[in-house]
Design a protein around this motif. Structure first.
Motif, PDB file in Angstrom:
ATOM      1  N   GLY B 256       0.798  -1.218   0.000  1.00 13.34           N
ATOM      2  CA  GLY B 256       0.000   0.000   0.000  1.00 13.34           C
ATOM      3  C   GLY B 256       0.834   1.272   0.000  1.00 13.34           C
ATOM      4  N   ALA B 257       0.170   2.395   0.325  1.00 11.05           N
ATOM      5  CA  ALA B 257       0.813   3.696   0.198  1.00 11.05           C
ATOM      6  C   ALA B 257       1.555   4.120   1.465  1.00 11.05           C
ATOM      7  CB  ALA B 257      -0.223   4.756  -0.173  1.00 11.05           C
ATOM      8  N   ASP B 404      -1.840  12.428  -4.478  1.00 11.86           N
ATOM      9  CA  ASP B 404      -2.917  11.593  -3.925  1.00 11.86           C
ATOM     10  C   ASP B 404      -3.613  10.806  -5.033  1.00 11.86           C
ATOM     11  OD1 ASP B 404      -2.404  12.377  -1.363  1.00 11.86           O
ATOM     12  OD2 ASP B 404      -4.082  13.773  -1.184  1.00 11.86           O
ATOM     13  N   ASN B 407      -1.278   7.953  -6.106  1.00 13.81           N
ATOM     14  CA  ASN B 407      -1.313   6.868  -5.127  1.00 13.81           C
ATOM     15  C   ASN B 407      -2.584   6.044  -5.262  1.00 13.81           C
ATOM     16  OD1 ASN B 407       0.934   6.495  -3.455  1.00 13.81           O
ATOM     17  ND2 ASN B 407       0.535   8.410  -2.388  1.00 13.81           N
ATOM     18  N   ARG B 408      -3.691   6.749  -5.454  1.00 14.80           N
ATOM     19  CA  ARG B 408      -4.979   6.068  -5.540  1.00 14.80           C
ATOM     20  C   ARG B 408      -5.031   5.156  -6.757  1.00 14.80           C
ATOM     21  NH1 ARG B 408      -8.907  10.237  -6.760  1.00 14.80           N
ATOM     22  NH2 ARG B 408      -8.867   9.416  -8.851  1.00 14.80           N
ATOM     23  N   GLN B 411      -2.477   2.212  -6.811  1.00 12.98           N
ATOM     24  CA  GLN B 411      -2.885   1.135  -5.910  1.00 12.98           C
ATOM     25  C   GLN B 411      -4.048   0.352  -6.502  1.00 12.98           C
ATOM     26  OE1 GLN B 411      -2.511   1.974  -1.753  1.00 12.98           O
ATOM     27  NE2 GLN B 411      -4.336   0.821  -1.242  1.00 12.98           N
ATOM     28  N   ARG B 412      -4.970   1.058  -7.150  1.00  9.21           N
ATOM     29  CA  ARG B 412      -6.079   0.353  -7.806  1.00  9.21           C
ATOM     30  C   ARG B 412      -5.563  -0.588  -8.876  1.00  9.21           C
ATOM     31  NH1 ARG B 412     -10.576   5.122  -8.208  1.00  9.21           N
ATOM     32  NH2 ARG B 412     -11.247   4.880  -6.066  1.00  9.21           N
TER      33      ARG B 412
END
Lengths: 293, 443
Positions: B256-257, B404, B407-408, B411-412
């Motif tokens: 994850g982040a 942001d 990162n979103r 990660q998706r």
């Protein structure tokens, strides 16, 4: 009949003043500022603001991301409210029946109430930690790889668990005192009429608990919408990435992390209107069916 | 401050003594010293080092007093500084991180350019004194230094020496070497080969600079606020496709982040190679229980055979405007103290952040610091690699939000929620929209 009146007309105003000032300073003024700045696009440092009309609102309407966050917020609020009320009700009914050591049980059940949301979030983030969390280890024992912070559903599960856990004691205290205020005579009469405990609960106890439950419903919805901020912030570690967040948290990320004051103000206005509608609806629809003794 | 004056009729002995003491306390320091405030985001042991620098500065002379105030994370510190500026209560010195640079530099009038501040107050300044990697990151398009680089770091590759020995490999120089030789051998030896702690910083911004690729239009954003981001470049898409492949076949771990979530498996010895900050060096020395070392960030040979330097990360100190000449003089003197080789060397040793001047680097070398800790030199060496057209830095507004979004979507993509195409399309379009919005605020 003559209306009761104060001899000095200024007196009631003076008595109301402290409360009115507080509301004006802490609600009307900031609310107005939010509405006003939602029509502008501002330089973060405040050197200039250009009027953009409803642009900040149309952006929200077009944004699929905002829709996703709104959807999660709805789901989160419903689940947290339902679970924290349901579990608290079960505990309260059972605790109400305990005779020996009742105080100890109650104190233990209320204990969690003293934990602040960010602390609850911190406990949660440790318990669910991917590398060292005991709950993660427990799930791994059963063959499930729990990945908080990485997997959307797992993170949502952890957030809901911690939020519900944190809220149960408040509900428990209120429901228990609600149960104890039901007259013994009513219960005894019910016992003569019907042997089934479940029937008696739904026909007699639950309706008499309704005023308390209604009050708690509002409190819990507000809790899930707003007060869970601290829990969410700690659990996503200030860096949400693709993890679920609520509308309030998005106001914070866009406004306080991203310094987009106009866009963030528009979001808080949307939230304000939502809460207003919700409150009106609750009182209109639900209050009619509840009988206060 | 004027001394307290009291009417004679109340002048009893005690009150005279009391008043005298009060006026001495209040008036004494105010006459002698100029007080300035420094808001920073350095928590934990970094914060202790910041306090030490401030205390040493205060002790080194008697004209100025600086008070450091910890304001939380980088984002919180920037927001606190902005809110204070709007209320007219801004500190003299504000620490702003790399991603917030465009916001604070874009707001002309909020800060005094550090170069002007120093020269106006008689502190000698030559931008060539600074090491090449940090020189122009916080400068305007004309090359004038606006923010004073403070805690400067760069992403580097740490590796577990035992793990690489067990696998019989050397640290990979290129990503091709990693996926063909290093990773299979490390998997064979029972390790997760790779993890990284910050995808926007390490795998995006510094991916562009390491391969000397343009990151944004308008000279990486330095020339104008109306720019678009080059997130549709095929190279970056290929890199992430490769990274996903590594995760899927066990060549890389992804948690994850969160920074620590990805660093902990390396510290625990499960992961063999970790991409982190050169500033992580001090912390790793305390937590890692195995011999570790570090080297340059790998590059793709398919993209370039002449890899370039990385961007500087970390944060800079900005002198906020709206203060008296006396306070600005104090700020300038503090910067003079801060950039002295001795202070820079102390900061470098304590924290692992790179020294920002050539003189401090020379001092660290001559003192034998790198003979004792060779890994401590990697960050500054990487920042001193050959420069290219696109390695100076980047300047984009609302960049915190752009990170942001990255990162979103990353990660998706990496967790299989979305496809490579959709992820990069979303990043490109949302980032460009944010950039356009920022340009509008600057218009």
């Amino acid at each position: 009949m003559k209306r009761a009146a104060f001899s000095q007309p200024l007196m009631p105003v003076a008595l109301l003043m402290p409360q009115l000032i507080i509301i004006a300073v802490f609600f009307y003024w900031p609310a107005w500022e939010a509405v006003y700045s939602s029509f502008f696009l501002q330089d973060p440092f405040g050197f200039g603001a250009s009027y953009v009309g409803a642009d900040n609102y149309t952006r929200l309407a077009r944004s699929t991301e905002y829709g996703k966050v709104a959807g999660f917020t709805l789901f989160f609020t419903l689940v947290v409210t339902f679970l924290s009320l349901g579990i608290a009700l079960l505990l309260a009914v059972k605790a109400d029946k305990v005779i020996r050591g009742a105080k100890t049980y109650r104190t233990l059940l209320m204990w969690v109430y003293a934990v602040a949301p960010p602390v609850a979030g911190f406990l949660g983030s440790l318990l669910f930690n991917q590398n060292i969390g005991p709950i993660t280890d427990l799930f791994a024992f059963f063959g499930y790889d729990l990945q908080i912070g990485l997997n959307y559903n797992d993170t949502a599960f952890a957030m809901i668990t911690v939020s519900v856990w944190k809220q149960i004691p408040v509900n428990f205290i209120f429901l228990l005192s609600g149960l104890q205020s039901i007259p013994v005579s009513v219960r005894e009469a019910a016992l003569i009429d019907n042997q089934s405990g479940v029937r008696r609960f739904w026909d007699i106890t639950f309706p008499l608990l309704a005023p308390t439950a209604f009050f708690l419903l509002i409190i819990n919805i507000t809790y899930a919408l707003f007060d869970t901020f601290g829990i969410i912030d700690i659990m996503v570690k200030g860096n949400p990435a693709s993890n679920p967040i609520t509308l309030v948290y998005k106001v914070y990320t866009d406004g306080f992390r991203g310094n987009d004051l106009g866009g963030s103000s528009a979001q808080s206005v949307v939230l304000m209107v939502l809460v207003l509608l919700l409150t009106i609806m609750q009182f209109r629809m639900l209050e009619r069916r509840i009988h206060y003794t | 401050m004027r001394p307290l004056r009291l009417g004679k009729h109340i002048m009893k002995t005690t009150s005279v003594i009391f008043a005298g003491a009060v006026s001495a306390v209040l008036a004494g320091p105010a006459f002698a010293q100029t007080e300035i405030e420094w808001w920073h985001a350095m928590g934990g042991s970094l914060g202790e080092t910041v306090n030490k620098i401030a205390a040493d500065f205060n002790a080194s002379q008697s004209d100025y007093t600086i008070t450091p105030v910890f304001k939380g994370s980088y984002e919180e510190t920037l927001t606190a500084g902005i809110a204070a500026f709007r209320a007219g209560e801004q500190p003299n010195v504000l620490q702003v991180f790399d991603a917030g640079a465009a916001t604070v530099i874009g707001a002309q009038g909020a800060t005094v350019a550090v170069q002007d501040l120093l020269t106006d107050n008689g502190v000698p300044f030559d931008i060539q004194d600074y090491i090449s990697g940090v020189r122009y990151f916080y400068a305007d398009s004309d090359g004038k230094m606006i923010g004073m680089p403070f805690n400067s770091s760069s992403p580097i590759m740490y590796y577990n020496v035992e793990a690489l020995n067990a696998a019989g490999v050397t640290p990979p120089v290129t990503w091709e070497e990693f996926q063909e030789t290093t990773a299979p051998a490390l998997v064979e030896a029972g390790y997760i080969p790779l993890s990284q702690s910050h995808m926007p910083w390490i795998f995006t911004e510094n991916f562009f600079s390491r391969h000397n690729l343009p990151f944004a239009t308008g000279n990486n954003g330095y020339d104008s606020a109306s720019v678009t981001i080059n997130m549709d470049a095929p190279e970056i898409r290929d890199h992430f496709a490769a990274f996903k492949g590594w995760i899927d076949n066990g060549y890389a771990g992804f948690w994850g982040a969160g920074w620590d979530d990805n660093a902990t498996p390396f510290e625990q010895g499960e992961v063999a190679i970790w991409l982190g900050s050169s500033g992580s060096f001090g912390g790793l020395q305390q937590t890692a229980e195995f011999p570790f070392s570090a080297t340059y960030l790998p590059y793709w040979e398919a993209i370039t055979t002449e890899p370039t330097q990385t961007f500087i990360g970390g944060a800079a100190l900005f002198a906020m405007s709206g203060h008296s000449d006396a306070e600005n003089k104090a700020t300038a003197e503090f910067f003079r103290y801060l950039t002295s080789p001795e202070v820079q060397y102390m900061w470098h040793q304590e924290t692992g952040y790179v020294p920002i001047t050539e003189a401090a680097y020379e001092l660290a070398k001559s003192d034998g610091h790198y003979d004792r800790f060779p890994a401590a030199e990697v960050g500054i060496q990487q920042l001193s690699l050959p420069a290219g057209d696109w390695t100076r830095g980047y300047r984009m507004g609302f960049y915190v939000q752009i990170r942001d979004v990255m990162n979103r979507e990353y990660q998706r993509y990496l967790t299989g929620e979305t496809s490579l195409d959709d992820a990069f399309t979303a990043i490109k379009s949302e980032a460009d929209e944010l950039l356009a919005r920022f340009a509008q605020t600057q218009g």
